[in-house]
Scaffold this active site. Structure first.
Site, PDB file in Angstrom:
ATOM      1  N   GLY A  21       0.960  -1.085  -0.182  1.00  0.00           N
ATOM      2  CA  GLY A  21      -0.046  -0.028   0.027  1.00  0.00           C
ATOM      3  C   GLY A  21       1.007   1.311  -0.112  1.00  0.00           C
ATOM      4  O   GLY A  21       0.429   2.260   0.662  1.00  0.00           O
ATOM      5  N   GLY A  25      -1.364   8.350  -0.587  1.00  0.00           N
ATOM      6  CA  GLY A  25      -1.788   8.536   0.499  1.00  0.00           C
ATOM      7  C   GLY A  25      -0.560   8.503   1.509  1.00  0.00           C
ATOM      8  O   GLY A  25       0.705   8.784   1.567  1.00  0.00           O
ATOM      9  N   SER A 150      -6.780  -0.037  12.473  1.00  0.00           N
ATOM     10  CA  SER A 150      -7.597   1.373  12.144  1.00  0.00           C
ATOM     11  C   SER A 150      -8.402   1.523  13.534  1.00  0.00           C
ATOM     12  O   SER A 150      -8.445   0.420  14.227  1.00  0.00           O
ATOM     13  CB  SER A 150      -8.681   0.885  11.320  1.00  0.00           C
ATOM     14  OG  SER A 150      -9.861   1.674  11.414  1.00  0.00           O
ATOM     15  N   TYR A 175     -15.531  -4.534   7.919  1.00  0.00           N
ATOM     16  CA  TYR A 175     -14.178  -3.654   8.120  1.00  0.00           C
ATOM     17  C   TYR A 175     -13.666  -3.864   9.627  1.00  0.00           C
ATOM     18  O   TYR A 175     -12.536  -4.183   9.604  1.00  0.00           O
ATOM     19  CB  TYR A 175     -14.361  -2.538   7.777  1.00  0.00           C
ATOM     20  CG  TYR A 175     -13.429  -1.485   7.779  1.00  0.00           C
ATOM     21  CD1 TYR A 175     -12.075  -1.890   6.966  1.00  0.00           C
ATOM     22  CD2 TYR A 175     -13.080  -0.635   8.818  1.00  0.00           C
ATOM     23  CE1 TYR A 175     -10.773  -1.089   6.951  1.00  0.00           C
ATOM     24  CE2 TYR A 175     -11.801   0.144   8.681  1.00  0.00           C
ATOM     25  CZ  TYR A 175     -10.796  -0.078   7.924  1.00  0.00           C
ATOM     26  OH  TYR A 175      -9.607   0.536   7.845  1.00  0.00           O
TER      27      TYR A 175
END
Length: 318
Positions: A21, A25, A150, A175
């Site tokens: 990733g 960002g 998260s 999620y």
């Protein structure tokens, strides 16, 4: 709060790092910090065009950076296996692995190429399989593995009766499950390494809240425009209430490379409600403290992905 904090990154010359990733960002911010410190950086990406743009972006500011692109789709176990095999054939030890990539709340239930619910299959199972595939190289490098969670993992649970959300579907609950499972795995990895003398350490981080690409328009997920939540987060970020893409990546950087960081730790932004600010240690979220669930998700994940970690001194990578 000051979002442009200074993070000291030690010299990473001759240290081999793998970052998922890392093409945009906060992942791009992490990639730049590693590359600027001299790491031999491997960026496995799903979108080669985005990856090439990321490398060009970093090289403009750091012309001597050493970055290598590779192909990897975490939603495909075949792709994970191919990447792992290529890395093992090269045979160079890996010193840093940052499992940062992720997907969040597609508007409708979507599956990976292997039939897993997309978030569970990508965020957790894909990274579980990746870490197992790279295990011999991680062990050779006495690696530190940092896995990105998260704030969503603070609540929710694992839907043991329906891990793939086939009978009903809630994007946010799925999620949360993916990130709780991922965190349990990462902490269990550190415990097993200590118990079996694998020589690697594993910790976790989270970015707080920031306007990253997770909630942006993602046509491949069926999301044609940014979510309302992302627009709100963008506003709060400009007001200094939450983090930025730059600040959001820094807890993972500290967790992965700081001499202060240790296995089993949880790094996050240290500001109000851990939404933004400079990296700091944080107490584990309650769902991450259940060691029985950690053992259970480890064993279930091995069964689902068909890749095993060693039970003794030898690794079994299939």
């Amino acid at each position: 709060m000051n979002q442009k904090m200074t993070i000291t990154v030690p010299d990473l010359t001759d240290r081999r790092a793998v970052l998922t990733g890392g093409s945009d960002g906060m992942g791009l911010e992490i990639a730049e910090r590693l590359a600027a410190a001299g790491a031999d950086l491997i960026l496995p990406v799903r979108n080669r065009k985005k990856g090439e743009a990321a490398v060009s972006n970093i090289l403009r500011r750091h012309p001597n950076a050493r970055i290598e692109l590779a192909d990897l789709d975490l939603s495909s176990l075949d792709s994970v296996a191919a990447f792992g095999q290529n890395m093992r054939e090269v045979g160079k030890p890996i010193h840093i692995l940052i499992n940062n990539a992720g997907v969040m709340t597609p508007p409708a239930r979507t599956t990976t190429s292997d039939g897993f619910e997309l978030q569970f299959g990508t965020n957790h199972l894909g990274h579980f399989a990746l870490t197992a595939q790279l295990f011999p190289l991680l062990r050779a490098g006495s690696a530190r593995v940092t896995s990105q969670l998260s704030v969503a993992a603070a609540r929710g649970s694992i839907n043991w009766a329906d891990l793939n959300w086939e009978r009903s579907y809630s994007g946010m609950e799925a999620y949360q499950q993916s990130k709780i499972a991922f965190g349990l795995f990462a902490l269990e990895l550190d415990r097993r390494s200590q118990a079996q003398n694998w020589g690697l350490t594993s910790n976790i981080s989270h970015p707080g809240i920031a306007p990253t690409s997770l909630l942006a328009a993602r046509p491949e997920l069926g999301r044609t425009r940014p979510t309302l939540g992302r627009r709100l987060i963008h506003t709060l970020s400009r007001l200094g209430v939450t983090g930025t893409a730059q600040s959001a990546g820094m807890p993972a950087v500290v967790a992965a490379v700081s001499r202060k960081a240790r296995g089993g730790q949880f790094w996050s932004p240290g500001g109000f409600q851990h939404l933004g600010g400079a990296p700091a240690l944080q107490k584990l979220y309650t769902p991450l403290t259940d060691r029985g669930s950690a053992t259970r998700i480890w064993e279930k994940s091995e069964e689902l992905v068909g890749v095993s970690f060693p039970s003794g001194s030898q690794s079994r990578v299939g």
